[in-house]
Design a protein around this motif. Structure first.
Motif, PDB file in Angstrom:
ATOM      1  N   ALA A  10     -47.267  27.440 -83.026  1.00 56.60           N
ATOM      2  CA  ALA A  10     -46.859  26.111 -82.586  1.00 56.60           C
ATOM      3  C   ALA A  10     -47.456  25.031 -83.488  1.00 56.60           C
ATOM      4  O   ALA A  10     -46.745  24.145 -83.986  1.00 56.60           O
ATOM      5  CB  ALA A  10     -47.313  25.901 -81.141  1.00 56.60           C
ATOM      6  N   ALA A  11     -48.766  25.109 -83.713  1.00 56.85           N
ATOM      7  CA  ALA A  11     -49.444  24.068 -84.481  1.00 56.85           C
ATOM      8  C   ALA A  11     -49.008  24.085 -85.951  1.00 56.85           C
ATOM      9  O   ALA A  11     -48.669  23.040 -86.521  1.00 56.85           O
ATOM     10  CB  ALA A  11     -50.964  24.243 -84.374  1.00 56.85           C
ATOM     11  N   GLU A  30     -47.472  32.888 -93.054  1.00 61.91           N
ATOM     12  CA  GLU A  30     -47.532  33.556 -91.756  1.00 61.91           C
ATOM     13  C   GLU A  30     -47.594  35.061 -91.989  1.00 61.91           C
ATOM     14  O   GLU A  30     -46.785  35.605 -92.731  1.00 61.91           O
ATOM     15  CB  GLU A  30     -46.297  33.174 -90.912  1.00 61.91           C
ATOM     16  N   GLY A  43     -44.941  30.994 -71.258  1.00 66.30           N
ATOM     17  CA  GLY A  43     -44.259  30.626 -70.013  1.00 66.30           C
ATOM     18  C   GLY A  43     -43.365  31.735 -69.490  1.00 66.30           C
ATOM     19  O   GLY A  43     -42.256  31.475 -69.055  1.00 66.30           O
ATOM     20  N   ASN A  48     -43.291  26.860 -71.498  1.00 66.87           N
ATOM     21  CA  ASN A  48     -43.689  25.590 -70.866  1.00 66.87           C
ATOM     22  C   ASN A  48     -44.343  24.740 -71.963  1.00 66.87           C
ATOM     23  O   ASN A  48     -45.533  24.836 -72.192  1.00 66.87           O
ATOM     24  CB  ASN A  48     -44.664  25.923 -69.719  1.00 66.87           C
ATOM     25  N   VAL A 131     -53.277  35.828 -95.025  1.00 65.41           N
ATOM     26  CA  VAL A 131     -54.378  35.250 -95.803  1.00 65.41           C
ATOM     27  C   VAL A 131     -55.631  36.079 -95.533  1.00 65.41           C
ATOM     28  O   VAL A 131     -56.045  36.250 -94.381  1.00 65.41           O
ATOM     29  CB  VAL A 131     -54.604  33.769 -95.432  1.00 65.41           C
ATOM     30  N   SER A 170     -52.616  36.500 -83.542  1.00 69.92           N
ATOM     31  CA  SER A 170     -53.816  35.650 -83.436  1.00 69.92           C
ATOM     32  C   SER A 170     -55.032  36.561 -83.276  1.00 69.92           C
ATOM     33  O   SER A 170     -55.340  36.989 -82.172  1.00 69.92           O
ATOM     34  CB  SER A 170     -53.711  34.720 -82.218  1.00 69.92           C
ATOM     35  N   ASP A 173     -58.789  35.162 -87.329  1.00 68.59           N
ATOM     36  CA  ASP A 173     -59.093  35.057 -88.771  1.00 68.59           C
ATOM     37  C   ASP A 173     -59.610  33.663 -89.137  1.00 68.59           C
ATOM     38  O   ASP A 173     -60.452  33.509 -90.028  1.00 68.59           O
ATOM     39  CB  ASP A 173     -57.840  35.330 -89.623  1.00 68.59           C
ATOM     40  N   GLU A 374     -55.189  26.096 -81.476  1.00 68.23           N
ATOM     41  CA  GLU A 374     -56.157  26.832 -80.654  1.00 68.23           C
ATOM     42  C   GLU A 374     -57.412  27.247 -81.414  1.00 68.23           C
ATOM     43  O   GLU A 374     -58.421  27.610 -80.796  1.00 68.23           O
ATOM     44  CB  GLU A 374     -55.444  28.061 -80.068  1.00 68.23           C
ATOM     45  N   LEU A 387     -50.101  24.131 -75.320  1.00 68.47           N
ATOM     46  CA  LEU A 387     -49.133  23.901 -76.406  1.00 68.47           C
ATOM     47  C   LEU A 387     -49.161  22.437 -76.837  1.00 68.47           C
ATOM     48  O   LEU A 387     -49.068  22.126 -78.021  1.00 68.47           O
ATOM     49  CB  LEU A 387     -47.720  24.322 -75.973  1.00 68.47           C
TER      50      LEU A 387
END
Ligand SMILES: Cc1cc2nc3c(=O)[nH]c(=O)nc-3n(C[C@H](O)[C@H](O)[C@H](O)COP(=O)(O)OP(=O)(O)OC[C@H]3O[C@@H](n4cnc5c(N)ncnc54)[C@H](O)[C@@H]3O)c2cc1C
Length: 409
Positions: A10-11, A30, A43, A48, A131, A170, A173, A374, A387
């Motif tokens: 998201a970020a 990514e 959600g 959500n 990465v 996630s 890292d 996060e 989010l």
């Protein structure tokens, strides 16, 4: 100006789009085969995406980092998140508890909108690019992938998420990268996750309760209490009230949990109700009378915890035994055995220490380095808050990168 953004969640996605729309050359790295893997499962597959609240009220839903997040949330508000996705052609609805979802009920609307925005704004998206190392040599950031590829940039944004649900990519890292740049990391712990109990509750697995109150008394004297829905699991307590309490218990050394199964009734009123039920069915077994108060299995468990034989005839229950029954219904105690693991946690609490970050999430230690989402030490309750934190911090980073002035440090 070239920006490398690590993490297509998201970020990372929003940050990349906002930088590229403002003329930066942006590369989004990514490690997964697609972006937004975690977003897709949010959600319960409906995403959500924010909490439909003005910033001041929104910030009340933040558990850690409220003060730090003020600037980012006031600059990119829940309304801005809604406008971003509506402008990308995604109709939204606001449901009970100010929860905003795509009107279709499909999180894929959100991930697709972000993918489209990335493409339209000209972001170079590199998938399968994990990465392994991030460093700064001379004036440039140099990123090395796990298979030896290199990417260099003027600006680096770490948006690698936390450690929860590692199957989505996630895996923490970003904490390693942050430390390699001299940042300290507040110990990451699972949050919004079930509460484990020392008592064996496996017998109750799957029983869900409405309108209960769960209270946690933490060693040291603090008390947290939540009213609402709860679910028994094989190893403890879950559902909304337990998840919310986990945000306060995940750093607690010890705690006692107390479940009020009848919070609407005072002990006196509950006693009167029990007395009335007993009076109506004097010759019945105790378990058959208390069954009216609780689901079957919980009824038996409760009687056992109150030390009352289920087959005892109601007319032989003593006043002391009735008092024990009422007390157990009002205050069923569980010893807290910790929170569930990262694999089950909705979010990670902890992360890059806020003391070395500017309000725009820029590093105070390394020029041109940023963190969003996060990975930083900020988190909130369920309800679209997390989010929104990812979106607000991403937008703050993008605004700082694109501002003509050098970031305030
Ligand atoms: C089951 C579940 C349901 C949820 N539901 C909601 C909800 O409805 N509403 C809400 O507000 N929040 C929800 N959350 C929380 C929310 O999903 C997160 O807070 C949010 O996704 C964090 O965004 P992020 O971009 O910081 O990190 P992430 O979404 O975790 O993205 C990080 C990305 O970085 C990539 N990455 C990591 N390391 C590397 C590396 N070394 N190289 C390259 N890429 C890397 C990862 O693969 C990943 O794609 C939910 C979480 C879970 C687990």
């Amino acid at each position: 100006m070239k920006a490398c953004i690590v993490g297509g969640g998201a970020a990372g996605c929003l940050c990349a789009v906002l930088c590229a729309r403002n003329g930066a050359e942006v590369v989004l790295l990514e490690k997964n085969e697609k972006t937004g893997k975690k977003l897709f499962i949010t959600g319960k597959g409906r995403c959500n995406l924010t909490a439909d609240l003005p910033p001041r009220e929104f910030l009340e839903g933040v558990v850690r980092g409220e003060k730090f997040l003020r600037s980012a949330v006031w600059s990119f508000t829940p309304d801005d998140t809604k406008a971003f996705f509506e402008d990308m052609g995604v109709p939204l609805v606001t449901e009970r508890g100010n929860r905003v979802f795509p009107a279709s009920g499909k999180s894929s609307d959100i991930t697709r909108a972000l993918d489209r925005a990335l493409k339209e704004s000209g972001v170079r998206v590199e998938l399968g690019w994990e990465v392994a190392k991030a460093e700064k040599t001379g004036g440039d950031f140099v990123l090395t992938s796990s298979d030896g590829r290199k990417e260099t940039s003027d600006v680096l944004v770490i948006a690698t998420g936390g450690k929860s649900y590692p199957s989505t990519g996630s895996t923490g890292d970003g904490y390693r990268f942050a430390e390699s740049f001299g940042h300290s990391v507040v110990k990451p712990v699972p949050s919004l996750v079930q509460l484990l109990t020392k008592e064996d509750v496996s017998f109750l697995n799957g029983i869900s309760l409405k309108n209960i109150r769960l209270t946690a008394s933490v060693a040291g004297g603090k008390t947290f209490s939540e009213f609402g829905e709860m679910l028994f699991t094989k190893r403890g307590l879950s559902g909304p009230v337990a998840l919310t309490l986990s945000a306060h218990l995940n750093r607690a050394g010890g705690a006692e949990l107390s479940l009020d199964l009848k919070p609407a009734l005072s002990p006196e009123k509950l006693d009167a109700r029990v007395l009335r039920d007993f009076g109506e069915r004097k010759n019945a077994d105790l378990k058959n009378v208390t069954r009216a108060l609780l689901p079957e299995k919980l009824n038996l468990y409760l009687l056992q915890r109150a030390g009352l034989p289920p087959e005892k005839k109601v007319n032989s229950v003593t006043a002391e035994e009735r008092r024990r029954l009422v007390e157990t219904l009002k205050c069923l105690k569980f010893r807290f055995a910790g929170v569930g693991p990262f694999e089950e946690a909705v979010i990670t609490s902890g992360g890059v220490d806020l003391k070395d970050l500017t309000p725009k999430c820029g590093s105070r230690l390394v020029e041109g380095l940023y963190f969003a989402g996060e990975v930083i030490d900020a988190d909130a309750y369920t309800g679209g808050y997390n989010l929104q934190i990812a979106f607000s911090t991403a937008a703050a980073v993008a605004a700082d990168i694109m501002s003509a002035k050098s970031p305030a440090r």
